[in-house]
Design an enzyme around this catalytic site. Structure first.
Site, mmCIF file in Angstrom:
data_model
loop_
_atom_site.group_PDB
_atom_site.id
_atom_site.type_symbol
_atom_site.label_atom_id
_atom_site.label_comp_id
_atom_site.label_asym_id
_atom_site.label_seq_id
_atom_site.Cartn_x
_atom_site.Cartn_y
_atom_site.Cartn_z
ATOM 1 N N SER A 124 0.837 -1.212 0.000
ATOM 2 C CA SER A 124 0.000 0.000 0.000
ATOM 3 C C SER A 124 0.869 1.257 0.000
ATOM 4 O O SER A 124 0.508 2.270 -0.594
ATOM 5 C CB SER A 124 -0.898 0.007 1.240
ATOM 6 O OG SER A 124 -1.705 -1.144 1.255
ATOM 7 N N THR A 152 0.846 -9.549 -11.865
ATOM 8 C CA THR A 152 -0.126 -10.245 -12.715
ATOM 9 C C THR A 152 0.443 -10.427 -14.119
ATOM 10 O O THR A 152 0.982 -9.477 -14.704
ATOM 11 C CB THR A 152 -1.450 -9.446 -12.769
ATOM 12 O OG1 THR A 152 -1.977 -9.372 -11.451
ATOM 13 C CG2 THR A 152 -2.460 -10.113 -13.699
ATOM 14 N N ASP A 155 -6.255 5.722 -11.483
ATOM 15 C CA ASP A 155 -7.519 6.436 -11.748
ATOM 16 C C ASP A 155 -8.192 5.866 -12.994
ATOM 17 O O ASP A 155 -9.416 5.767 -13.071
ATOM 18 C CB ASP A 155 -7.263 7.927 -12.009
ATOM 19 C CG ASP A 155 -7.030 8.715 -10.721
ATOM 20 O OD1 ASP A 155 -7.182 8.149 -9.621
ATOM 21 O OD2 ASP A 155 -6.686 9.916 -10.830
ATOM 22 N N GLN A 214 -39.132 -15.225 3.190
ATOM 23 C CA GLN A 214 -38.818 -13.798 3.091
ATOM 24 C C GLN A 214 -37.332 -13.496 3.377
ATOM 25 O O GLN A 214 -36.758 -12.573 2.789
ATOM 26 C CB GLN A 214 -39.713 -13.005 4.046
ATOM 27 C CG GLN A 214 -39.759 -11.536 3.676
ATOM 28 C CD GLN A 214 -40.643 -10.737 4.615
ATOM 29 O OE1 GLN A 214 -40.491 -10.827 5.836
ATOM 30 N NE2 GLN A 214 -41.555 -9.973 4.064
ATOM 31 N N GLU A 267 -4.892 -3.390 -6.837
ATOM 32 C CA GLU A 267 -5.115 -2.008 -7.315
ATOM 33 C C GLU A 267 -5.621 -1.087 -6.201
ATOM 34 O O GLU A 267 -6.494 -0.249 -6.406
ATOM 35 C CB GLU A 267 -6.030 -1.996 -8.536
ATOM 36 C CG GLU A 267 -5.360 -2.678 -9.710
ATOM 37 C CD GLU A 267 -5.809 -2.194 -11.059
ATOM 38 O OE1 GLU A 267 -6.244 -1.049 -11.182
ATOM 39 O OE2 GLU A 267 -5.687 -2.989 -11.994
HETATM 40 C C1 LIG Z 1 -3.356 -11.773 -7.066
HETATM 41 C C2 LIG Z 1 -2.640 -10.459 -6.961
HETATM 42 C C3 LIG Z 1 -2.338 -9.756 -8.109
HETATM 43 C C4 LIG Z 1 -1.646 -8.533 -8.016
HETATM 44 N N1 LIG Z 1 -1.237 -7.901 -9.178
HETATM 45 C C5 LIG Z 1 -0.366 -6.848 -9.082
HETATM 46 C C6 LIG Z 1 0.255 -6.297 -10.252
HETATM 47 O O1 LIG Z 1 -0.005 -6.722 -11.390
HETATM 48 N N2 LIG Z 1 1.156 -5.310 -10.096
HETATM 49 C C7 LIG Z 1 1.496 -4.796 -8.870
HETATM 50 O O2 LIG Z 1 2.315 -3.894 -8.801
HETATM 51 N N3 LIG Z 1 0.909 -5.289 -7.728
HETATM 52 C C8 LIG Z 1 0.005 -6.310 -7.815
HETATM 53 N N4 LIG Z 1 -0.554 -6.843 -6.666
HETATM 54 C C9 LIG Z 1 -0.204 -6.272 -5.369
HETATM 55 C C10 LIG Z 1 -1.364 -5.565 -4.683
HETATM 56 O O3 LIG Z 1 -1.676 -4.364 -5.337
HETATM 57 C C11 LIG Z 1 -0.971 -5.381 -3.202
HETATM 58 O O4 LIG Z 1 -1.028 -6.672 -2.618
HETATM 59 C C12 LIG Z 1 -1.840 -4.412 -2.489
HETATM 60 O O5 LIG Z 1 -1.606 -3.109 -2.953
HETATM 61 C C13 LIG Z 1 -1.648 -4.432 -0.963
HETATM 62 O O6 LIG Z 1 -0.303 -4.422 -0.615
HETATM 63 P P1 LIG Z 1 0.237 -5.519 0.446
HETATM 64 O O7 LIG Z 1 -0.200 -6.845 -0.059
HETATM 65 O O8 LIG Z 1 1.690 -5.313 0.640
HETATM 66 O O9 LIG Z 1 -0.567 -5.213 1.770
HETATM 67 P P2 LIG Z 1 -0.163 -4.132 2.904
HETATM 68 O O10 LIG Z 1 0.065 -2.820 2.268
HETATM 69 O O11 LIG Z 1 0.886 -4.708 3.762
HETATM 70 O O12 LIG Z 1 -1.534 -4.050 3.712
HETATM 71 C C14 LIG Z 1 -1.895 -4.995 4.707
HETATM 72 C C15 LIG Z 1 -3.219 -4.525 5.321
HETATM 73 O O13 LIG Z 1 -3.036 -3.247 5.945
HETATM 74 C C16 LIG Z 1 -3.959 -2.314 5.393
HETATM 75 N N5 LIG Z 1 -3.313 -0.992 5.355
HETATM 76 C C17 LIG Z 1 -2.090 -0.665 4.869
HETATM 77 N N6 LIG Z 1 -1.850 0.647 5.010
HETATM 78 C C18 LIG Z 1 -2.957 1.174 5.596
HETATM 79 C C19 LIG Z 1 -3.337 2.483 5.999
HETATM 80 N N7 LIG Z 1 -2.530 3.542 5.808
HETATM 81 N N8 LIG Z 1 -4.547 2.650 6.568
HETATM 82 C C20 LIG Z 1 -5.383 1.600 6.734
HETATM 83 N N9 LIG Z 1 -5.087 0.343 6.378
HETATM 84 C C21 LIG Z 1 -3.890 0.125 5.822
HETATM 85 C C22 LIG Z 1 -4.291 -2.842 3.996
HETATM 86 O O14 LIG Z 1 -5.536 -2.339 3.527
HETATM 87 C C23 LIG Z 1 -4.317 -4.332 4.253
HETATM 88 O O15 LIG Z 1 -5.562 -4.697 4.786
HETATM 89 C C24 LIG Z 1 -1.292 -8.017 -6.745
HETATM 90 C C25 LIG Z 1 -1.646 -8.723 -5.583
HETATM 91 C C26 LIG Z 1 -2.272 -9.932 -5.679
HETATM 92 C C27 LIG Z 1 -2.574 -10.696 -4.404
#
Ligand SMILES: Cc1cc2nc3c(=O)[nH]c(=O)nc-3n(C[C@H](O)[C@H](O)[C@H](O)COP(=O)(O)OP(=O)(O)OC[C@H]3O[C@@H](n4cnc5c(N)ncnc54)[C@H](O)[C@@H]3O)c2cc1C
Length: 389
Positions: free
Chosen positions: A132, A158, A240, A279, A363
């Site tokens: 993130s 991906t 975006d 229901q 994303e």
């Molecule tokens: C199947 C798959 C395909 C993907 N494809 C791509 C791709 O093609 N290209 C690419 O670059 N990436 C890709 N990703 C990566 C994806 O975008 C990231 O996994 C995602 O952005 C989250 O990052 P992280 O997994 O490191 O989680 P983290 O950032 O470690 O987050 C862990 C948790 O903490 C929460 N969190 C983190 N920061 C905050 C905050 N400031 N406030 C509140 N909550 C927070 C998050 O919402 C999450 O619930 C892919 C991931 C998967 C699993």
């Protein structure tokens, strides 16, 4: 005037996408999910009928479709199978930074390559320590003469194992946080590029998710996209543009689950009547229907704003957050309506529930969408601001 009527061209496109999903994707989707099969044949067919690379402008060989049209296609792909759909649609994510920031030569070469043949590209932003919060990325690009040399590793990419080139984000100024990131196009066949790991996933099992490493990979300086240290902005502008499509795919997953669940509720008899007569089931179905309609309207709005040349940051986060959460809720309720059978792999809805989960993660997670929404609501920018291009 607000008019939600699709043009004849949009209806035809949606029908084309629906028929493709029904005939080419649905019949194999559950087998591909079970075995984690790479959908090469489907990719080739989708490319042939013009369902891939829809946003590549006509001057580079693409169909140059608008964003709303792209959303119509993505909903149908999500309805067919979002794992296969993600494989088909990923080129849009990888090429958006090229469309926005690439030089004329870079556009001709890389967009043209995808338009000419059923090739693939991947978007490489995420790293093990930078999800993130991309400002924590460790991949570096160091200028050496007329080249940049890239070192680092990207995870969860991906189509990473099958891509012909990558759009890669790397630090060009290690001390500057997100203001020190630049974006580059990197060919897969260069020395030092390796595909390290294919992930075994909960859902979207037909999509390929891999780790890509760059070890002293030298690329021409002209492969930089946009200006040096402006890569973060490019990534945000890309998201975006792509979040409406991802949100549309989530609507497609929810719609598929909704259709299975309503059909089942009319067939399954308990207490002497079809369960649809109870229901509690009716209200679940009513809530599913409302959420899907609302999600689709947010998707269309976020795509339509882009087509009008307006900035859609808030609208695309609304659409992505609400559609992803809708997909999760609706698929979970679909499993509930199936009862114990919903938990069994022989029945269709457990796959949809597993697939839906990723919509809340990639994303930008649902939490990150809320951060964007809160920022836009608390510190609004001018509504009529044009989409940065
Ligand atoms: C199947 C798959 C395909 C993907 N494809 C791509 C791709 O093609 N290209 C690419 O670059 N990436 C890709 N990703 C990566 C994806 O975008 C990231 O996994 C995602 O952005 C989250 O990052 P992280 O997994 O490191 O989680 P983290 O950032 O470690 O987050 C862990 C948790 O903490 C929460 N969190 C983190 N920061 C905050 C905050 N400031 N406030 C509140 N909550 C927070 C998050 O919402 C999450 O619930 C892919 C991931 C998967 C699993």
């Amino acid at each position: 005037m607000v008019d939600f009527t699709l043009t004849d061209e949009q209806k035809d496109l949606r029908e084309l996408a629906h028929n493709f999903a029904e005939k080419e994707i649905r019949p194999v989707a559950w087998d591909y999910d079970r075995d984690g099969t790479w959908p090469q044949e489907i990719i080739e067919k989708a490319w042939e009928v013009g369902l891939m690379n829809t946003h590549i402008p006509t001057e580079y060989g693409g169909p140059g479709l608008d964003y709303l049209a792209g959303c119509l296609i993505e909903e149908e792909m999500g309805w067919g199978c979002s794992g296969i759909g993600t494989s088909l649609m990923c080129n849009g994510l990888a090429t958006a930074p090229i469309v926005i920031g690439g030089s004329e030569e870079t556009k001709r070469k890389y967009l043209g390559m995808l338009a000419e043949e059923p090739k693939l590209a991947s978007f490489c932003l995420t790293e093990p320590d930078a999800g993130s919060d991309v400002s924590g990325m460790r991949t570096t690009a160091v200028k050496m003469g007329d080249q940049y040399v890239i070192n680092g590793s990207k995870c969860f990419i991906t189509n990473g194992g099958y891509a012909d080139f990558y759009t890669v984000y790397a630090k060009t100024d290690k001390e500057a946080g997100h203001k020190g990131i630049s974006a580059f196009v990197v060919d897969r066949n260069l020395d030092g590029v390796t595909v390290d790991k294919k992930e075994d996933k909960l859902g979207q099992r037909a999509s390929n998710t891999a780790t890509i490493s760059f070890n002293d990979v030298a690329i021409p300086a002209e492969n930089m996209l946009g200006e040096e240290n402006h890569g973060f902005k490019l990534a945000m502008m890309t998201l975006d543009r792509t979040r409406p499509g991802v949100a549309a795919m989530a609507v497609g997953i929810a719609r598929a689950a909704f259709e299975f669940a309503t059909d089942y509720s009319k067939e399954r008899v308990q207490f002497g009547v079809p369960i649809a007569m109870h229901q509690a089931i009716q209200f679940m179905i009513a809530d599913m229907a409302t959420k899907i309609e609302a999600a689709r309207l947010l998707v269309w709005q976020s795509g339509a704003l882009l087509d009008q040349g307006k900035r859609n940051t808030l609208a695309s986060s609304h659409a992505k957050r609400f559609s992803a959460d809708t997909a999760m809720e609706v698929t979970t309720d679909a499993v509930q309506i199936y009862g114990g059978y919903g938990f069994i792999k022989e029945y269709p809805v457990e796959k949809l529930m597993r697939d839906a989960k990723i919509m809340q993660l990639y994303e930008g997670t649902s939490q990150i969408q809320r951060l964007v929404i809160a920022r836009e609501v608390l510190m609004p920018r001018r509504a009529a601001e044009p989409a940065a291009a």
